[in-house]
Design a protein around this motif. Structure first.
Motif, PDB file in Angstrom:
ATOM      1  N   GLN A 148       5.788  -0.640 -15.626  1.00 11.85           N
ATOM      2  CA  GLN A 148       4.904  -1.492 -16.422  1.00 11.85           C
ATOM      3  C   GLN A 148       3.654  -1.890 -15.663  1.00 11.85           C
ATOM      4  OE1 GLN A 148       6.753  -5.439 -17.048  1.00 11.85           O
ATOM      5  NE2 GLN A 148       8.362  -4.721 -15.657  1.00 11.85           N
ATOM      6  N   LYS A 149       2.710  -2.409 -16.453  1.00 16.87           N
ATOM      7  CA  LYS A 149       1.448  -2.879 -15.890  1.00 16.87           C
ATOM      8  C   LYS A 149       1.678  -4.196 -15.144  1.00 16.87           C
ATOM      9  CE  LYS A 149      -1.305  -5.454 -18.182  1.00 16.87           C
ATOM     10  NZ  LYS A 149      -2.189  -6.024 -19.203  1.00 16.87           N
ATOM     11  N   VAL A 150       1.117  -4.266 -13.957  1.00 11.54           N
ATOM     12  CA  VAL A 150       1.202  -5.480 -13.131  1.00 11.54           C
ATOM     13  C   VAL A 150      -0.208  -5.830 -12.667  1.00 11.54           C
ATOM     14  CG1 VAL A 150       2.048  -6.443 -10.959  1.00 11.54           C
ATOM     15  CG2 VAL A 150       3.580  -5.078 -12.377  1.00 11.54           C
ATOM     16  N   ASP A 151      -0.551  -7.118 -12.739  1.00 13.29           N
ATOM     17  CA  ASP A 151      -1.906  -7.544 -12.363  1.00 13.29           C
ATOM     18  C   ASP A 151      -2.008  -7.985 -10.910  1.00 13.29           C
ATOM     19  OD1 ASP A 151      -3.290  -7.398 -15.011  1.00 13.29           O
ATOM     20  OD2 ASP A 151      -1.631  -8.724 -15.536  1.00 13.29           O
ATOM     21  N   LEU A 152      -0.907  -8.455 -10.328  1.00  8.19           N
ATOM     22  CA  LEU A 152      -0.944  -8.966  -8.940  1.00  8.19           C
ATOM     23  C   LEU A 152       0.468  -8.954  -8.381  1.00  8.19           C
ATOM     24  CD1 LEU A 152      -3.008 -11.864  -7.553  1.00  8.19           C
ATOM     25  CD2 LEU A 152      -0.537 -11.973  -7.235  1.00  8.19           C
ATOM     26  N   ILE A 153       0.578  -8.735  -7.058  1.00 11.89           N
ATOM     27  CA  ILE A 153       1.892  -8.685  -6.398  1.00 11.89           C
ATOM     28  C   ILE A 153       1.992  -9.823  -5.388  1.00 11.89           C
ATOM     29  CG2 ILE A 153       3.453  -7.319  -4.961  1.00 11.89           C
ATOM     30  CD1 ILE A 153       2.004  -4.806  -5.992  1.00 11.89           C
ATOM     31  N   LEU A 154       3.100 -10.554  -5.447  1.00 13.14           N
ATOM     32  CA  LEU A 154       3.472 -11.507  -4.407  1.00 13.14           C
ATOM     33  C   LEU A 154       4.522 -10.829  -3.538  1.00 13.14           C
ATOM     34  CD1 LEU A 154       3.760 -14.804  -6.511  1.00 13.14           C
ATOM     35  CD2 LEU A 154       1.774 -13.948  -5.245  1.00 13.14           C
ATOM     36  N   MET A 155       4.192 -10.531  -2.279  1.00 18.56           N
ATOM     37  CA  MET A 155       5.026  -9.661  -1.440  1.00 18.56           C
ATOM     38  C   MET A 155       5.637 -10.422  -0.269  1.00 18.56           C
ATOM     39  SD  MET A 155       5.979  -6.423  -1.073  1.00 18.56           S
ATOM     40  CE  MET A 155       4.719  -5.347  -1.818  1.00 18.56           C
ATOM     41  N   ASP A 156       6.978 -10.505  -0.266  1.00 22.10           N
ATOM     42  CA  ASP A 156       7.677 -10.997   0.925  1.00 22.10           C
ATOM     43  C   ASP A 156       7.677  -9.884   1.966  1.00 22.10           C
ATOM     44  OD1 ASP A 156       9.178 -12.633   2.575  1.00 22.10           O
ATOM     45  OD2 ASP A 156      11.077 -11.912   1.765  1.00 22.10           O
ATOM     46  N   LEU A 157       7.969 -10.223   3.224  1.00 24.11           N
ATOM     47  CA  LEU A 157       7.934  -9.202   4.276  1.00 24.11           C
ATOM     48  C   LEU A 157       9.328  -8.755   4.703  1.00 24.11           C
ATOM     49  CD1 LEU A 157       5.028 -10.555   6.531  1.00 24.11           C
ATOM     50  CD2 LEU A 157       4.950  -8.721   4.843  1.00 24.11           C
ATOM     51  N   GLN A 158      10.210  -9.692   5.001  1.00 27.59           N
ATOM     52  CA  GLN A 158      11.540  -9.343   5.503  1.00 27.59           C
ATOM     53  C   GLN A 158      12.500  -9.152   4.325  1.00 27.59           C
ATOM     54  OE1 GLN A 158      11.698  -8.712   8.641  1.00 27.59           O
ATOM     55  NE2 GLN A 158       9.668  -9.554   9.095  1.00 27.59           N
ATOM     56  N   MET A 159      12.731  -7.876   3.943  1.00 23.13           N
ATOM     57  CA  MET A 159      13.615  -7.547   2.819  1.00 23.13           C
ATOM     58  C   MET A 159      14.463  -6.331   3.174  1.00 23.13           C
ATOM     59  SD  MET A 159      11.051  -7.995  -0.466  1.00 23.13           S
ATOM     60  CE  MET A 159       9.817  -6.878   0.169  1.00 23.13           C
ATOM     61  N   PRO A 160      15.661  -6.215   2.576  1.00 25.84           N
ATOM     62  CA  PRO A 160      16.509  -5.040   2.841  1.00 25.84           C
ATOM     63  C   PRO A 160      15.972  -3.792   2.135  1.00 25.84           C
ATOM     64  CG  PRO A 160      17.521  -6.446   1.201  1.00 25.84           C
ATOM     65  CD  PRO A 160      16.301  -7.181   1.678  1.00 25.84           C
ATOM     66  N   GLU A 161      16.488  -2.648   2.552  1.00 23.35           N
ATOM     67  CA  GLU A 161      16.154  -1.325   1.994  1.00 23.35           C
ATOM     68  C   GLU A 161      14.702  -0.937   2.283  1.00 23.35           C
ATOM     69  OE1 GLU A 161      17.845   0.276  -1.643  1.00 23.35           O
ATOM     70  OE2 GLU A 161      18.815  -1.668  -1.993  1.00 23.35           O
ATOM     71  N   MET A 162      13.750  -1.706   1.772  1.00 21.58           N
ATOM     72  CA  MET A 162      12.342  -1.455   2.080  1.00 21.58           C
ATOM     73  C   MET A 162      11.644  -2.810   2.233  1.00 21.58           C
ATOM     74  SD  MET A 162       9.338   0.503  -0.062  1.00 21.58           S
ATOM     75  CE  MET A 162      10.234   2.064  -0.116  1.00 21.58           C
ATOM     76  N   ASP A 163      11.069  -3.069   3.405  1.00 17.45           N
ATOM     77  CA  ASP A 163      10.432  -4.366   3.624  1.00 17.45           C
ATOM     78  C   ASP A 163       9.013  -4.375   3.064  1.00 17.45           C
ATOM     79  OD1 ASP A 163       8.786  -3.044   5.460  1.00 17.45           O
ATOM     80  OD2 ASP A 163       9.971  -3.670   7.193  1.00 17.45           O
ATOM     81  N   GLY A 164       8.378  -5.537   3.163  1.00 18.30           N
ATOM     82  CA  GLY A 164       7.039  -5.704   2.607  1.00 18.30           C
ATOM     83  C   GLY A 164       5.978  -4.900   3.317  1.00 18.30           C
ATOM     84  N   PHE A 165       6.156  -4.664   4.618  1.00 19.08           N
ATOM     85  CA  PHE A 165       5.181  -3.858   5.357  1.00 19.08           C
ATOM     86  C   PHE A 165       5.117  -2.441   4.782  1.00 19.08           C
ATOM     87  CE2 PHE A 165       6.677  -7.025   8.477  1.00 19.08           C
ATOM     88  CZ  PHE A 165       5.469  -7.581   8.868  1.00 19.08           C
ATOM     89  N   GLU A 166       6.303  -1.836   4.620  1.00 18.74           N
ATOM     90  CA  GLU A 166       6.360  -0.455   4.126  1.00 18.74           C
ATOM     91  C   GLU A 166       5.868  -0.358   2.687  1.00 18.74           C
ATOM     92  OE1 GLU A 166       9.574   3.241   3.620  1.00 18.74           O
ATOM     93  OE2 GLU A 166      10.200   1.322   4.518  1.00 18.74           O
ATOM     94  N   ALA A 167       6.273  -1.340   1.861  1.00 12.94           N
ATOM     95  CA  ALA A 167       5.849  -1.315   0.460  1.00 12.94           C
ATOM     96  C   ALA A 167       4.335  -1.451   0.341  1.00 12.94           C
ATOM     97  CB  ALA A 167       6.541  -2.443  -0.302  1.00 12.94           C
ATOM     98  N   THR A 168       3.748  -2.352   1.127  1.00 12.47           N
ATOM     99  CA  THR A 168       2.283  -2.529   1.107  1.00 12.47           C
ATOM    100  C   THR A 168       1.585  -1.263   1.577  1.00 12.47           C
ATOM    101  OG1 THR A 168       2.543  -4.898   1.556  1.00 12.47           O
ATOM    102  CG2 THR A 168       0.389  -3.939   2.002  1.00 12.47           C
ATOM    103  N   SER A 169       2.140  -0.646   2.643  1.00 15.01           N
ATOM    104  CA  SER A 169       1.552   0.585   3.171  1.00 15.01           C
ATOM    105  C   SER A 169       1.558   1.701   2.129  1.00 15.01           C
ATOM    106  CB  SER A 169       2.315   1.017   4.426  1.00 15.01           C
ATOM    107  OG  SER A 169       1.831   2.255   4.902  1.00 15.01           O
ATOM    108  N   LYS A 170       2.663   1.818   1.374  1.00 16.40           N
ATOM    109  CA  LYS A 170       2.761   2.881   0.361  1.00 16.40           C
ATOM    110  C   LYS A 170       1.786   2.642  -0.790  1.00 16.40           C
ATOM    111  CE  LYS A 170       7.366   4.724   1.184  1.00 16.40           C
ATOM    112  NZ  LYS A 170       8.624   5.168   0.572  1.00 16.40           N
ATOM    113  N   ILE A 171       1.640   1.369  -1.194  1.00 12.98           N
ATOM    114  CA  ILE A 171       0.716   1.061  -2.298  1.00 12.98           C
ATOM    115  C   ILE A 171      -0.724   1.363  -1.881  1.00 12.98           C
ATOM    116  CG2 ILE A 171      -0.240  -0.810  -3.706  1.00 12.98           C
ATOM    117  CD1 ILE A 171       2.592  -2.098  -3.574  1.00 12.98           C
ATOM    118  N   ARG A 172      -1.116   0.893  -0.712  1.00 14.55           N
ATOM    119  CA  ARG A 172      -2.487   1.097  -0.262  1.00 14.55           C
ATOM    120  C   ARG A 172      -2.748   2.548   0.138  1.00 14.55           C
ATOM    121  NH1 ARG A 172      -3.592  -2.752  -2.812  1.00 14.55           N
ATOM    122  NH2 ARG A 172      -4.194  -4.811  -1.988  1.00 14.55           N
ATOM    123  N   GLY A 173      -1.708   3.271   0.478  1.00 12.95           N
ATOM    124  CA  GLY A 173      -1.872   4.677   0.849  1.00 12.95           C
ATOM    125  C   GLY A 173      -1.814   5.631  -0.334  1.00 12.95           C
TER     126      GLY A 173
END
Length: 665
Positions: free
Chosen positions: A580-605
């Motif tokens: 779905q369409k999302v306008d903004l993301i609130l991203m925690d950093l320390q999370m299981p499976e995939m943390d916020g660092f990796e998720a942010t890197s994938k989105i921006r990459g």
């Protein structure tokens, strides 16, 4: 006679004369620049050998003292690592070699055929001994601290000595000029040393009396040597060896002064050991006190929070709900303040603290801080006054957060330790050109003051007015330690002193840059039905902690025109972005499976099925500079610290959503 007929350090020639016989002898002397003395003495052979034996006893005693002193003090240097000992040891060694050359022993034993080294042995050793004498005096008298301009003058003389040495070695024609040059530099070095003694005595700086006596004997021996060279005084054994007597007595008294230095170093070392032992005992007491104190300080607000929350849970129709919620918030703020102090202390101890310089409105920031502190003072019936707002520039460039912490800690202390009277704040500004300023803050209180024994350690960690007051006054004892480090990080200074009547005066000076550009007009948020213009926007929260999810849900209930989607980790967040369409993301950093660092890197990459430019606001309890640098390097737009400030989060979301169109997945 062209060759010496007797192998001796002096020019000795054997002459055989019969009774009433006369002989004429001619001596041709060519000076290499040294003062020429030519006493002609006739000795019977037996008398000459007897005189030589007496001289050898004297020379043996003289050189023995010098060599022994050199060896002993070089050993002391190895043991104590004090530069004065190595400078003194080499000075004694080369003064002995200079006299050894002057007396002709170097020529007699090492260069009987003459040559380049024989001609320059006296000068080479003289220059080296002058260099080490200057270094020794500078170190022994600690001129760098006691008389800095004399320290600089000594360095210049040392460079002159080194230059003279280099000229003698590398300029073949300089021999005749080197003797007067060496004598002139020697006089200057000696005059410098005497000047140092006079000026330091004038400043009432303690100097070892044996050191002074050693320099006096050196001067006397040098004067006798000069007078004898110019035949101003009668030639005799004592005048011929005046320099040796002066140097010998100098070495004896300087050696005594060096022995006193060893004693002083030993006493200082013992004192340091006692101090270290005392500090170790204090640290054990401080650690025990701190652990007990932190347990008390953290449990107190937690106890209130849990008690009030339990009361609310059991009685849903509880009266005074607003007052109890206020108690929970106040206790939570205290608890958060303690945690932030501990984190700041940890960062400072690791040396990782840094400035986050931004442009901000100084007056508005100060008013917000001071208004909060004023309420605390008024709650204790204390007077609270502020003077000097009108002298401040509107906008400056600096670390707004650290300025707030500095002021809050200082004002908290002033209010905490003041039970009667009040607090006065004086604000000032000294401009340094167009771009720089010094912001001066003076805080005066009429509190209990600080004892003299605690004043020297007031800026150390875990210290309070005393160990016994840890229950009388709340806090961890980290505040002033943090303030001191933040002030110095901002290029400023802080001083604390007791007032003549009662209380303490704190003076803080901080360096900032002044914002040249005019303040930008604020972008007002347009309300819609009492809420901000964010209606219909969809926000994705990537957060694994259920309690934190609940906190955000409660906030969004207040903002009922916003849609909230929750993902339990970074992997789920990327899956939601595909659906779905999302306008903004609130991203925690320390999370299981995939943390916020990796998720942010994938989105921006561009490795996620969503627009690369979608706004990402990181929401995390990790507020270290290393984490901030990393998230902004990966491409996050902003950062909000947990626990979440609802108004701050809403303003940041509005900022990014009003600046960008919504993105379609």
């Amino acid at each position: 006679m062209t060759e010496k007929s007797v192998k001796n350090r002096k020019s000795v020639f054997e002459i055989n004369l019969k009774p009433y016989q006369k002989k004429e002898a001619y001596i041709h002397i060519k000076s290499d620049g040294e003062v020429v003395m030519l006493p002609l003495n006739l000795y019977p052979q037996n008398q000459f050998y007897e005189l030589s034996y007496k001289e050898q006893i004297f020379f043996g005693f003289f050189y023995g003292i010098l060599v022994l002193a050199c060896i002993i003090y070089l050993f002391f240097f190895i043991a104590l690592k004090d530069k004065a000992f190595v400078h003194y040891g080499f000075y004694v060694l080369f003064i002995a070699l200079m006299q050894f050359s002057l007396d002709g022993f170097f020529h007699e034993y090492f260069t009987p055929e003459g040559g380049w080294l024989s001609d320059r042995a006296v000068l080479l050793t003289a220059f080296i001994s002058l260099f080490f004498f200057g270094r020794y005096g500078d170190t022994f008298l600690n001129l760098k601290t006691n008389a800095y301009f004399l320290h600089i003058a000594g360095n210049i003389l040392s460079m002159a000595v080194a230059l003279g040495f280099l000229v003698l070695v590398f300029v073949p024609t300089s021999l005749t000029l080197s003797y007067p040059l060496a004598n002139f530099i020697g006089v200057m070095v000696l005059a410098h040393m005497v000047t140092c003694l006079v000026i330091m005595k004038g400043k009432n700086i303690k100097i070892d009396p044996y050191f002074i006596m050693g320099i006096v004997f050196l001067v006397v021996g040098f004067v006798v040597f000069i007078l004898n060279n110019f035949n101003i005084i009668d030639n005799s054994f004592f005048t011929n060896n005046g320099a040796k007597f002066g140097i010998g007595l100098e070495i004896i008294f300087l050696s005594i002064s060096m022995s006193n230095r060893i004693r002083d170093l030993r006493m200082e070392n013992e004192q340091n050991q006692l101090l270290a032992l005392q500090r170790a005992e204090d640290m054990n007491e401080i650690k025990s006190s701190f652990l007990s104190n932190i347990s008390h300080e953290l449990r107190t607000p937690l106890n209130l929070i849990m008690g009030v929350a339990s009361s609310l849970q059991q009685n849903k129709d509880e009266e005074n709900l607003q007052e109890k919620c206020k108690l929970i918030l106040n206790s939570s703020e205290n608890l958060l303040g303690y945690i932030e102090d501990i984190l700041d202390f940890t960062v400072i101890e690791k040396g990782d603290q840094e400035l986050r310089e931004t442009s901000f409105n100084l007056v508005t920031s100060l008013e917000r801080i001071i208004n909060t502190q004023k309420k605390k003072a008024e709650a204790k019936d204390l007077k609270f006054s502020v003077v000097g707002f009108e002298a401040l520039p509107k906008r400056i460039i600096g670390d707004k957060g650290k300025l707030a912490q500095i002021l809050n800690h200082l004002l908290d202390n002033a209010i905490k330790f003041t039970n009667q009277g009040g607090i006065e704040i004086l604000l000032g500004c000294k401009r340094k050109g167009r771009k720089n300023m010094v912001f001066d803050i003076t805080i005066k209180d009429t509190g209990i003051g600080i004892s003299e024994e605690k004043m020297s350690t007031i800026f150390e960690s875990f210290t309070k007015k005393s160990f016994r007051d840890r229950r009388e006054f709340s806090g961890l004892g980290l505040g002033l330690f943090i303030v001191k480090n933040f002030v110095e990080l901002q290029g400023g200074t802080i001083t604390l002193k007791n007032n003549s009547t009662k209380g303490v005066t704190c003076n803080v000076s901080l360096s900032y840059k002044v914002e040249e550009e005019a303040e930008l007009p604020k972008q007002e948020l347009v309300p819609v039905n009492g809420m901000f213009a964010l209606e219909g926007r969809t926000i994705l929260l990537a957060e694994d902690n259920r309690m934190n999810q609940t906190v955000v849900k409660l906030l969004f209930k207040k903002w009922n025109n916003l849609n909230l989607i929750i993902a339990n980790n970074g992997k789920e967040a990327l899956e939601q972005l595909e659906k779905q369409k999302v306008d903004l993301i609130l991203m925690d950093l320390q999370m299981p499976e995939m943390d916020g660092f990796e998720a942010t890197s994938k989105i921006r990459g561009g490795r996620a099925n969503c627009p690369m430019e979608i706004p990402i606001i990181v929401v995390s309890a990790d507020n270290t500079s290393k984490t901030r640098k990393e998230i902004f390097r990966l491409g996050a737009d902003d950062f909000v610290t947990k626990p979440i400030n609802g108004e701050l989060l809403l303003s940041k979301m509005n900022k990014y959503l009003s600046a960008k169109a919504s993105f379609v997945a």
